[in-house]
Design a protein around this motif. Structure first.
Motif, PDB file in Angstrom:
ATOM      1  N   LEU A  89    -109.938 -41.249   6.608  1.00  0.00           N
ATOM      2  CA  LEU A  89    -110.751 -41.071   7.826  1.00  0.00           C
ATOM      3  C   LEU A  89    -111.011 -42.417   8.509  1.00  0.00           C
ATOM      4  O   LEU A  89    -110.830 -42.550   9.722  1.00  0.00           O
ATOM      5  CB  LEU A  89    -112.061 -40.360   7.484  1.00  0.00           C
ATOM      6  CG  LEU A  89    -111.862 -38.929   6.955  1.00  0.00           C
ATOM      7  CD1 LEU A  89    -113.169 -38.370   6.409  1.00  0.00           C
ATOM      8  CD2 LEU A  89    -111.315 -38.018   8.052  1.00  0.00           C
ATOM      9  N   TYR A  90    -111.436 -43.424   7.757  1.00  0.00           N
ATOM     10  CA  TYR A  90    -111.601 -44.762   8.346  1.00  0.00           C
ATOM     11  C   TYR A  90    -110.248 -45.326   8.775  1.00  0.00           C
ATOM     12  O   TYR A  90    -110.152 -46.019   9.801  1.00  0.00           O
ATOM     13  CB  TYR A  90    -112.306 -45.716   7.375  1.00  0.00           C
ATOM     14  CG  TYR A  90    -113.812 -45.620   7.437  1.00  0.00           C
ATOM     15  CD1 TYR A  90    -114.493 -45.820   8.635  1.00  0.00           C
ATOM     16  CD2 TYR A  90    -114.559 -45.325   6.309  1.00  0.00           C
ATOM     17  CE1 TYR A  90    -115.873 -45.741   8.699  1.00  0.00           C
ATOM     18  CE2 TYR A  90    -115.951 -45.237   6.363  1.00  0.00           C
ATOM     19  CZ  TYR A  90    -116.598 -45.443   7.563  1.00  0.00           C
ATOM     20  OH  TYR A  90    -117.971 -45.355   7.623  1.00  0.00           O
ATOM     21  N   GLY A  91    -109.211 -45.038   7.997  1.00  0.00           N
ATOM     22  CA  GLY A  91    -107.868 -45.479   8.395  1.00  0.00           C
ATOM     23  C   GLY A  91    -107.491 -44.900   9.743  1.00  0.00           C
ATOM     24  O   GLY A  91    -107.027 -45.617  10.648  1.00  0.00           O
ATOM     25  N   THR A  92    -107.729 -43.604   9.905  1.00  0.00           N
ATOM     26  CA  THR A  92    -107.436 -42.925  11.169  1.00  0.00           C
ATOM     27  C   THR A  92    -108.258 -43.523  12.314  1.00  0.00           C
ATOM     28  O   THR A  92    -107.743 -43.717  13.421  1.00  0.00           O
ATOM     29  CB  THR A  92    -107.755 -41.418  11.027  1.00  0.00           C
ATOM     30  OG1 THR A  92    -106.895 -40.867  10.028  1.00  0.00           O
ATOM     31  CG2 THR A  92    -107.579 -40.672  12.337  1.00  0.00           C
ATOM     32  N   LEU A  93    -109.519 -43.835  12.037  1.00  0.00           N
ATOM     33  CA  LEU A  93    -110.396 -44.414  13.067  1.00  0.00           C
ATOM     34  C   LEU A  93    -109.799 -45.726  13.600  1.00  0.00           C
ATOM     35  O   LEU A  93    -109.631 -45.908  14.807  1.00  0.00           O
ATOM     36  CB  LEU A  93    -111.788 -44.649  12.475  1.00  0.00           C
ATOM     37  CG  LEU A  93    -112.848 -45.149  13.452  1.00  0.00           C
ATOM     38  CD1 LEU A  93    -113.421 -43.983  14.260  1.00  0.00           C
ATOM     39  CD2 LEU A  93    -113.990 -45.851  12.727  1.00  0.00           C
ATOM     40  N   PHE A  94    -109.468 -46.639  12.686  1.00  0.00           N
ATOM     41  CA  PHE A  94    -108.962 -47.951  13.112  1.00  0.00           C
ATOM     42  C   PHE A  94    -107.554 -47.847  13.689  1.00  0.00           C
ATOM     43  O   PHE A  94    -107.227 -48.537  14.675  1.00  0.00           O
ATOM     44  CB  PHE A  94    -109.017 -48.946  11.941  1.00  0.00           C
ATOM     45  CG  PHE A  94    -110.403 -49.485  11.689  1.00  0.00           C
ATOM     46  CD1 PHE A  94    -110.854 -50.621  12.342  1.00  0.00           C
ATOM     47  CD2 PHE A  94    -111.277 -48.846  10.826  1.00  0.00           C
ATOM     48  CE1 PHE A  94    -112.140 -51.116  12.127  1.00  0.00           C
ATOM     49  CE2 PHE A  94    -112.566 -49.333  10.601  1.00  0.00           C
ATOM     50  CZ  PHE A  94    -112.997 -50.467  11.251  1.00  0.00           C
ATOM     51  N   LEU A  95    -106.708 -46.992  13.100  1.00  0.00           N
ATOM     52  CA  LEU A  95    -105.347 -46.818  13.638  1.00  0.00           C
ATOM     53  C   LEU A  95    -105.404 -46.292  15.068  1.00  0.00           C
ATOM     54  O   LEU A  95    -104.678 -46.763  15.951  1.00  0.00           O
ATOM     55  CB  LEU A  95    -104.547 -45.830  12.774  1.00  0.00           C
ATOM     56  CG  LEU A  95    -103.937 -46.390  11.498  1.00  0.00           C
ATOM     57  CD1 LEU A  95    -103.445 -45.258  10.593  1.00  0.00           C
ATOM     58  CD2 LEU A  95    -102.771 -47.324  11.825  1.00  0.00           C
ATOM     59  N   THR A  96    -106.286 -45.327  15.326  1.00  0.00           N
ATOM     60  CA  THR A  96    -106.363 -44.749  16.668  1.00  0.00           C
ATOM     61  C   THR A  96    -106.959 -45.748  17.654  1.00  0.00           C
ATOM     62  O   THR A  96    -106.512 -45.817  18.810  1.00  0.00           O
ATOM     63  CB  THR A  96    -107.189 -43.442  16.647  1.00  0.00           C
ATOM     64  OG1 THR A  96    -106.711 -42.606  15.595  1.00  0.00           O
ATOM     65  CG2 THR A  96    -107.073 -42.711  17.975  1.00  0.00           C
ATOM     66  N   LEU A  97    -107.939 -46.542  17.211  1.00  0.00           N
ATOM     67  CA  LEU A  97    -108.452 -47.610  18.088  1.00  0.00           C
ATOM     68  C   LEU A  97    -107.310 -48.557  18.458  1.00  0.00           C
ATOM     69  O   LEU A  97    -107.179 -48.972  19.607  1.00  0.00           O
ATOM     70  CB  LEU A  97    -109.578 -48.382  17.388  1.00  0.00           C
ATOM     71  CG  LEU A  97    -110.943 -47.700  17.322  1.00  0.00           C
ATOM     72  CD1 LEU A  97    -111.901 -48.508  16.453  1.00  0.00           C
ATOM     73  CD2 LEU A  97    -111.535 -47.504  18.719  1.00  0.00           C
TER      74      LEU A  97
END
Ligand code: ADP
Ligand code: MG
Length: 205
Positions: A89-97
């Motif tokens: 979930l945090y990975g997805t957050l930073f990847l999408t940013l």
């Protein structure tokens, strides 16, 4: 972040952002663990510490990249190292940013990029605001940025507001009503990350 003017992202600022966020999370690992011991399996502090220690190992490499690439690299490190529910979930957050922010983001870019990142977390977690998760901090913070309010204050307030909530996603949901009365660990880690980012951007000349 609060000024509405374009942020001048240089390598020193990218480095300060990554380093400050990572150290903040690592320094609060015991607190995150204690929160997760109350309503989860007690690994959130260790998970996050492991992930951000891996980020710091490659700090020089990350900080040399343009902001979008640096954010993607941080996201990848978190996906690979954090584990648990929060890692992807945090990975997805930073990847999408990283995918949505330009190299020199202004406030409108941050508002749009953060909205896209929150949508991606919702899709990955099959979750919504109101279920006592990190989303209950991330979403109100995005609104605060859009409205020109202090993101750190909004995030702190939103994390406190998870205390009376009943968990409907993640391990804490197994506790049902017994999840009420404790702050969500992911909400707290999100508030720590947002406070660190806000501090670094607030130091901007
Ligand atoms: P695990 O629950 O697998 O032990 P962690 O303890 O590292 O993983 O992370 C727990 C946190 O992850 C929760 O406090 C919550 O904020 C967040 N979380 C768990 N599941 C979801 C979900 N489906 N959507 C959004 N956030 C979630
Ligand atoms: Mg856990």
């Amino acid at each position: 972040m609060q000024t509405g003017t374009a942020t001048t992202m240089d390598k020193a600022l990218t480095r300060a952002l990554i380093e400050t966020v990572s150290r903040r999370v690592i320094d609060h690992a015991d607190e995150l663990t204690a929160l997760d011991q109350a309503i989860g399996d007690g690994d959130h502090g260790l998970n996050m510490k492991r992930g951000f220690e891996a980020v710091l190992v490659d700090l020089d490499i990350h900080a040399a990249k343009p902001l979008p690439e640096a954010l993607k690299a941080v996201g990848m490190a978190l996906v690979m190292k954090v584990g648990g529910a929060s890692g992807p979930l945090y990975g997805t957050l930073f990847l999408t940013l990283g995918k949505t922010l330009p190299s020199q983001p202004g406030r409108d870019d941050l508002v749009a990029g953060f909205a896209a990142a929150i949508d991606a977390v919702k899709a990955r977690g099959k979750s919504e605001v109101g279920q006592k998760t990190m989303l209950d901090v991330l979403a109100p913070t995005q609104v605060a940025i859009a409205e020109g309010r202090d993101p750190a204050a909004a995030a702190a307030e939103a994390s406190e507001a998870t205390i009376p909530m009943k968990a409907l996603r993640g391990r804490a949901s197994f506790l049902g009503d017994r999840s009420i009365g404790h702050m969500d660990p992911g909400a707290r880690s999100s508030a720590l990350i947002i406070a660190a980012i806000t501090e670094v951007l607030g130091r901007q000349p």
